[in-house]
Design a protein around this motif. Sequence first.
Motif, PDB file in Angstrom:
ATOM      1  N   LYS A  39       0.352  -1.434  -0.045  1.00  0.00           N
ATOM      2  CA  LYS A  39       0.279   0.108   0.036  1.00  0.00           C
ATOM      3  C   LYS A  39       0.693   0.753   0.485  1.00  0.00           C
ATOM      4  CE  LYS A  39      -3.983   1.640   0.047  1.00  0.00           C
ATOM      5  NZ  LYS A  39      -3.654   2.850  -0.759  1.00  0.00           N
ATOM      6  N   LYS A  73       5.381   1.681  -3.081  1.00  0.00           N
ATOM      7  CA  LYS A  73       4.873   2.622  -3.216  1.00  0.00           C
ATOM      8  C   LYS A  73       5.797   3.041  -4.663  1.00  0.00           C
ATOM      9  CE  LYS A  73       5.022   7.098  -2.030  1.00  0.00           C
ATOM     10  NZ  LYS A  73       4.002   7.305  -0.512  1.00  0.00           N
ATOM     11  N   SER A 109      -6.904   5.594   3.572  1.00  0.00           N
ATOM     12  CA  SER A 109      -6.676   4.958   2.327  1.00  0.00           C
ATOM     13  C   SER A 109      -7.601   3.338   2.729  1.00  0.00           C
ATOM     14  CB  SER A 109      -5.624   4.785   1.748  1.00  0.00           C
ATOM     15  OG  SER A 109      -5.253   6.257   0.866  1.00  0.00           O
TER      16      SER A 109
HETATM   17  N1  2IT Z   1       1.455   9.038  -0.411  1.00  0.00           N
HETATM   18  C1  2IT Z   1       1.163   8.445   0.957  1.00  0.00           C
HETATM   19  C2  2IT Z   1      -0.343   8.045   0.557  1.00  0.00           C
HETATM   20  C3  2IT Z   1      -0.093   6.597   0.202  1.00  0.00           C
HETATM   21  C4  2IT Z   1      -1.822   5.992   0.134  1.00  0.00           C
HETATM   22  O1  2IT Z   1      -2.655   6.734   0.695  1.00  0.00           O
HETATM   23  O2  2IT Z   1      -1.740   4.420  -0.142  1.00  0.00           O
HETATM   24  C5  2IT Z   1       1.865   8.414   1.898  1.00  0.00           C
HETATM   25  O3  2IT Z   1       1.732   8.126   3.087  1.00  0.00           O
HETATM   26  O4  2IT Z   1       2.802   9.446   1.374  1.00  0.00           O
END
Ligand code: 2IT
Length: 449
Positions: free
Chosen positions: A94, A130, A381
Amino acid sequence: MTAKLDEKLVPIYQDVLHRNPGEKEFHQAVHEVLETLGPVLVKYPEFADKKIIQRICEPERQIIFRVPWQDDQGEIHINRAFRVEFNSALGPYKGGMRFHPSVYLGIIKFLGFEQIFKNALTGLPIGGGKGGSDFDPKGRSDDEIMRFCQSLMTELYRHLGEYTDVPAGDIGVGGREIGYMFGQYKRITNRYESGVFTGKGLDWGGSRARTEATGYGTVFFTHEMLKARGDSLDGKTVVVSGSGNVATYAIEKCHELGAKVIACSDSQGIIVDEKGIDLKALKQIKEIERRRISAYTEIHKDAKYVEGGNIWSVPCDVALPCATQNELNASDAKTLVENGCIAVAEGANMPTTPEGILLFQDAKICYGPGKAANAGGVATSALEMQQNASRDSWTFDYTQKRLEEIMIDIHKNCYETAAEFGSEGNYVLGANVNGFLRVAKAMTAMGVI
Ligand SMILES: N=C(CCC(=O)O)C(=O)O
Ligand SMILES: NC(=O)C1=CN([C@@H]2O[C@H](COP(=O)(O)OP(=O)(O)OC[C@H]3O[C@@H](n4cnc5c(N)ncnc54)[C@H](OP(=O)(O)O)[C@@H]3O)[C@@H](O)[C@H]2O)C=CC1
């Protein structure tokens, strides 16, 4: 790097440097965690035997691919994109997608490594990953953004799934980009798999409060740090860097809690409005018109715009870095502390340099690292994934309340873990160790995989 590593951890860090040459942001993120894990290995020697730390430092999968696309004039462009599926001990990978010309593998790996522990701290069933690309969305038409997102998804879709890997937004990726990527995923797979992306629009499976969540959560965490010292945000002067998704809603929640945000920024300069940032004007400029922050002074003539200005030179009680990594260095930290700053909470990922962190800790001000302070976005999320899985849609107030409870719990767990390991008030150690222990225990249970 500044803080020393426990001798047992030095060879692990040397191996990370050897395996990942030139990825300085990834090295920095790893060093910041390893600095705090010495006492953990004393208390849990089994983690050394199982080589848990070595395994966490090596991504489970790194995907790199070409993204060809055509601009509105018919010219062909070639970008490179990434998805690092770092750790799935606690759930599906995630993490966001970042579109910015500075993106290379080292940036995505630092973000993915941070995400492992951040996601663990939420207490929700999500692993760390990521992705992103060196594509620059600035100045591109909607059609060009769409064509780029479709081309990227035509390659990436095969690695994604609501139980496998779930992307969301980050720098340069908001609701528009998520929509185009989700649409292409649905077209290719012929599945309406709502949970495969988060940050979706409210008309097609998105969660209320997700847009606001990261900024709100950072402010909730700040409030908790101040409350732990018998203080509060009410009446405080705040400076926020950035003027994108995280910054905008951090400003909004600061104003709701009685603080006054007097400055924010973009990559070109800073605005200072002693009366307090006018959020309606900021949203119009940044979210609707997608213009430079300098346009703010067209609406508020008495506000000041400084091209290339340093936002950390503006005196404040609370500083919220919400732009990008390493934007706040030791000199900035010194200036903030000398000007009376009593709390810093990171809305951005790794915005403070190691030297800046040490200076904040030596000054004994409240310092909340990003993996704890900005976890509200990914937490919400995960709440979006829950709603999608149950074919439900919660109210804004209910979702915000869940978010606030999660941020209160993250603060409490970080604070108590720091105290347990003899470093009361050290949220860096508290966040790293509490997140690490959650992941390490799951990895131990699942065997050598
Ligand atoms: N860009 C985000 C959001 C990641 C997400 O909501 O899966 C982070 O936590 O750095
Ligand atoms: N979106 C999310 O859910 C979450 C985001 N984050 C982190 O928060 C930070 C901001 O992300 P987000 O608000 O989503 O992104 P946005 O793209 O919405 O906004 C980014 C902001 O930071 C500025 N910025 C970007 N790069 C630089 C740079 N190199 N130098 C100076 N300013 C820069 C941008 O200015 P300009 O417009 O001029 O480029 C813009 O104001 C990032 O570190 C991200 O990783 C953390 C948790 C969750």
